[in-house]
Design an enzyme around this catalytic site. Structure first.
Site, PDB file in Angstrom:
ATOM      1  N   MET A 163       0.811  -1.223   0.000  1.00 47.26           N
ATOM      2  CA  MET A 163       0.000   0.000   0.000  1.00 47.26           C
ATOM      3  C   MET A 163       0.846   1.275   0.000  1.00 47.26           C
ATOM      4  O   MET A 163       0.321   2.355  -0.240  1.00 47.26           O
ATOM      5  CB  MET A 163      -0.921   0.027   1.210  1.00 47.26           C
ATOM      6  CG  MET A 163      -0.208   0.066   2.544  1.00 47.26           C
ATOM      7  SD  MET A 163      -1.291   0.512   3.936  1.00 47.26           S
ATOM      8  CE  MET A 163      -1.268   2.302   3.802  1.00 47.26           C
ATOM      9  N   TYR A 164       2.144   1.166   0.286  1.00 46.07           N
ATOM     10  CA  TYR A 164       3.005   2.348   0.371  1.00 46.07           C
ATOM     11  C   TYR A 164       3.221   2.957  -1.004  1.00 46.07           C
ATOM     12  O   TYR A 164       3.216   2.250  -2.009  1.00 46.07           O
ATOM     13  CB  TYR A 164       4.366   1.979   0.965  1.00 46.07           C
ATOM     14  CG  TYR A 164       4.354   1.623   2.433  1.00 46.07           C
ATOM     15  CD1 TYR A 164       3.261   1.876   3.243  1.00 46.07           C
ATOM     16  CD2 TYR A 164       5.468   1.017   3.019  1.00 46.07           C
ATOM     17  CE1 TYR A 164       3.268   1.535   4.591  1.00 46.07           C
ATOM     18  CE2 TYR A 164       5.475   0.676   4.362  1.00 46.07           C
ATOM     19  CZ  TYR A 164       4.381   0.943   5.137  1.00 46.07           C
ATOM     20  OH  TYR A 164       4.388   0.608   6.467  1.00 46.07           O
ATOM     21  N   PRO A 165       3.436   4.311  -1.078  1.00 40.11           N
ATOM     22  CA  PRO A 165       3.723   5.230   0.012  1.00 40.11           C
ATOM     23  C   PRO A 165       2.458   5.799   0.658  1.00 40.11           C
ATOM     24  O   PRO A 165       1.354   5.614   0.164  1.00 40.11           O
ATOM     25  CB  PRO A 165       4.509   6.352  -0.676  1.00 40.11           C
ATOM     26  CG  PRO A 165       3.926   6.387  -2.061  1.00 40.11           C
ATOM     27  CD  PRO A 165       3.611   4.952  -2.396  1.00 40.11           C
ATOM     28  N   GLY A 224       2.160   1.273  -4.550  1.00 39.58           N
ATOM     29  CA  GLY A 224       3.179   0.362  -5.059  1.00 39.58           C
ATOM     30  C   GLY A 224       4.503   1.019  -5.379  1.00 39.58           C
ATOM     31  O   GLY A 224       5.508   0.323  -5.608  1.00 39.58           O
TER      32      GLY A 224
END
Length: 249
Positions: free
Chosen positions: A81-83, A92
């Site tokens: 799920m980042y950032p 991604g």
């Protein structure tokens, strides 16, 4: 596995006279020598990547990663799920940025920790995600492997559980928020298949209260040694070996 080092290292890059620089003149202490094992020992500090690809652009991120690695950090934590702040546009990117850096390293020297997203309000990730089912875990793992440009993840984690628990600053448990969830047995079996296939190494469950994790096995008090044995005995699964409680943050 949190991200305080990111701010500290960044300040050290900007200010060479910062007191942190003196403390960094020796490698980070190792907490597990892994004698007789090919697995590298785990550095005491793990560098988080949750701003990489958004607030922290790729060149700056690689500078932080290089500095951390030079100082003995070999564990790096990311998530599908980042950032953050999370968005469909950037989702991604942290894994992509870290994956590009990883290609320039000796893979066997780096411990990569990644996370599958729990249920939430991010419709661009598997419609919410709606659940943390075996299918969700499989799809998340394959996506992370592709973005990280690697064929295995050393530590694979459930970012948060598929059930109501107080987290992200919430303190009190509110029974009215409870909901039906995917059985932990299904999740453990999916994670175990990933380990057996060589795509994941160790398993972890951040933000997962011990009293909930242990209910998959029995009602005995939780200890690390007991959990490893009980998971194997009761479910025939690879065990969860790492937990992260809110009181440690």
């Amino acid at each position: 596995m949190q991200h305080a080092l990111s701010r500290t290292v960044h300040h050290a890059v900007q200010s060479p006279t910062h007191s942190f620089q003196k403390a960094q003149q020796r490698p980070m202490a190792q907490i597990n020598e892994q004698k007789g094992s090919s697995r590298p020992s785990l550095s005491r500090i793990c560098l988080g990547t949750m701003f990489f690809g958004a607030a922290t652009q790729e060149n700056a991120a690689h500078s932080l990663l290089n500095l951390a690695a030079e100082r003995g950090v070999n564990c790096f934590d990311t998530a599908e799920m980042y950032p953050v702040p999370q968005s469909a546009v950037h989702q991604g990117r942290s894994e992509i940025v870290f994956g590009n850096w990883l290609q320039e390293q000796r893979r066997e020297d780096i411990i990569v920790a990644a996370k599958v997203t729990g249920p939430g309000q991010m419709p661009w990730i598997r419609a919410g995600p709606a659940s943390l089912s075996a299918k969700d875990i499989h799809e998340a793992l394959e996506g992370s492997l592709k973005r990280l440009q690697t064929d295995y993840i050393d530590i694979y984690q459930l970012h948060w559980p598929d059930r109501y628990v107080p987290m992200f600053g919430e303190v009190d448990f509110r029974p009215e928020n409870a909901y039906s969830s995917v059985p932990i047995e299904e999740q453990m079996q999916a994670l175990s298949r990933a380990v057996t296939a060589g795509k994941a190494g160790l398993l972890a469950s951040p933000k997962s209260p011990s009293f909930k994790t242990r209910t998959a096995c029995c009602a005995e008090p939780l200890t690390a040694a007991w959990l490893r044995c009980a998971m194997r005995k009761t479910l025939g699964c690879w065990p969860i070996v790492l937990l992260q409680w809110a009181c440690s943050l």
